[in-house]
Scaffold this active site. Structure first.
Site, short mmCIF file in Angstrom:
data_model
loop_
_atom_site.label_atom_id
_atom_site.label_comp_id
_atom_site.label_asym_id
_atom_site.label_seq_id
_atom_site.Cartn_x
_atom_site.Cartn_y
_atom_site.Cartn_z
CG ASP A 17 -3.46 -0.22 -43.99
OD1 ASP A 17 -4.14 -0.92 -44.74
OD2 ASP A 17 -3.71 -0.06 -42.78
CD GLU A 96 -10.45 -8.26 -45.50
OE1 GLU A 96 -10.94 -8.57 -44.41
OE2 GLU A 96 -9.68 -7.29 -45.65
CE LYS A 132 -6.22 -7.65 -45.38
NZ LYS A 132 -6.30 -6.17 -45.22
CB THR A 156 -6.73 -9.60 -42.03
OG1 THR A 156 -6.78 -8.26 -41.59
CG2 THR A 156 -8.12 -10.05 -42.48
CG PHE A 178 -5.92 -5.30 -37.06
CD1 PHE A 178 -5.23 -6.07 -37.99
CD2 PHE A 178 -7.08 -4.67 -37.47
CE1 PHE A 178 -5.69 -6.20 -39.29
CE2 PHE A 178 -7.54 -4.80 -38.77
CZ PHE A 178 -6.86 -5.56 -39.69
#
Length: 321
Positions: A17, A96, A132, A156, A178
């Site tokens: 990440d 993303e 994403k 996400t 998350f």
């Protein structure tokens, strides 16, 4: 005894990440994921200056308004960083879509196509890229279209079972619940100072989603994200994928204790009936979950703020050049 990181890697695909090339070079994960916040950190490093310069020059060559050129530069930067990452890992990288498009299905689809074309321009096969997209109703609908077109998506900013069920029903390749941000909300709103790993609300949420997907044979990959401590990761060992920060990768690599498998498709069981949500059902389910409603909105705002800051840095860099 091998480290907990080595043991985890035997049962779960470990994802880095981070957008930090040096961290990825050190940890050599299977996959990597980036977002505007991580790109902002990366762009501030001297090592990324040549890539930043290339992105700005390319954007200027494309023409258009000042805002369009900023969009070109940030997209190109994301792709060039993704290209570098893919040179170090065997798997895929997640890139993303601008979070300001989170409530615009068609604009999200168009931006996804642009990112894929930019990757193709630098010689990257689209199969190595996940797009994403925020798990809004509009984002999920965009992913549904993109998946049918062969563009795989990572949904996400996912905080609720409602979001997860809708993503799976839409055929999303992967979802990123998350964990840590769910815990953050409960710590702020429950009056409690801590949660044990086995009662951590984020851990329980991912466990429920994982079991539901396996019970109903959805192929959608579950990738736990946004961890606050190693205990959360350990409680989700066996999850399809886990995206972990360099700091927590370090913690796990230094721990030589045993790591038990917690999640397995062979032992998955869910009491949740299979859901097929229309738009009113989705919006009502999300509305009924105060945590998910607040954290989704907060996450979009935070990513947007970092995107705007990144654009400001690019503008200042271009003016100084």
């Amino acid at each position: 005894m091998t480290s907990k990181l080595d043991q985890l890697s035997q049962m779960t695909t470990v994802v880095a990440d981070t957008g930090d090339i040096e961290a990825i070079r050190q940890w050599r994960p299977q996959d990597a994921t980036t977002n505007p916040s991580l790109l902002l950190k990366a762009a501030a490093q001297e090592a990324y200056r040549p890539i930043l310069e290339q992105s700005i020059l390319w954007a200027q060559q494309q023409g258009g308004s000042a805002q369009e050129m900023l969009a070109h530069a940030t997209d190109r930067l994301a792709v060039l960083i993704g290209q570098q990452i893919l040179g170090l890992i065997p798997g895929v990288v997640s890139t993303e879509v601008d979070s300001r498009l989170s409530f615009d299905t068609q604009a999200t689809i168009s931006r996804a196509h642009k990112l894929i074309h930019l990757y193709e321009d630098v010689g990257i096969d689209p199969s190595r890229v996940l797009i994403k997209i925020a798990s809004t109703w509009e984002g999920i609908r965009a992913a549904e279209v993109l998946e049918r077109q062969g563009i795989r998506c990572n949904l996400t900013l996912l905080f609720s079972f409602t979001q997860a069920a809708a993503c799976a029903d839409a055929g999303a390749f992967l979802v990123s619940p998350f964990v840590g941000r769910i815990l953050d909300w409960h710590l702020a709103n429950s009056g409690r100072q801590e949660f044990a790993p086995d009662e951590d609300p984020g851990v329980l949420s991912v466990t429920r989603i994982y079991n539901y997907f396996k019970q109903h044979q959805y192929p959608t990959v579950v990738m736990g994200a946004s961890f606050r401590n190693a205990g959360e990761i350990e409680m989700l060992s066996g999850c399809d994928r886990l995206t972990i920060s360099p700091a927590l990768l370090q913690t796990l690599s230094e721990d030589q204790g045993p790591l038990a498998r917690r999640l397995s498709p062979d032992h998955a069981h869910s009491d949740d009936a299979r859901l097929q949500l229309d738009e009113p059902g989705f919006r009502w389910g999300l509305n009924e979950d105060a945590m998910a409603t607040e954290k989704l909105a907060d996450g979009i705002r935070r990513f947007t703020a970092d995107q705007i800051t990144l654009e400001q840095q690019i503008r200042q860099f271009a003016q100084a050049a």
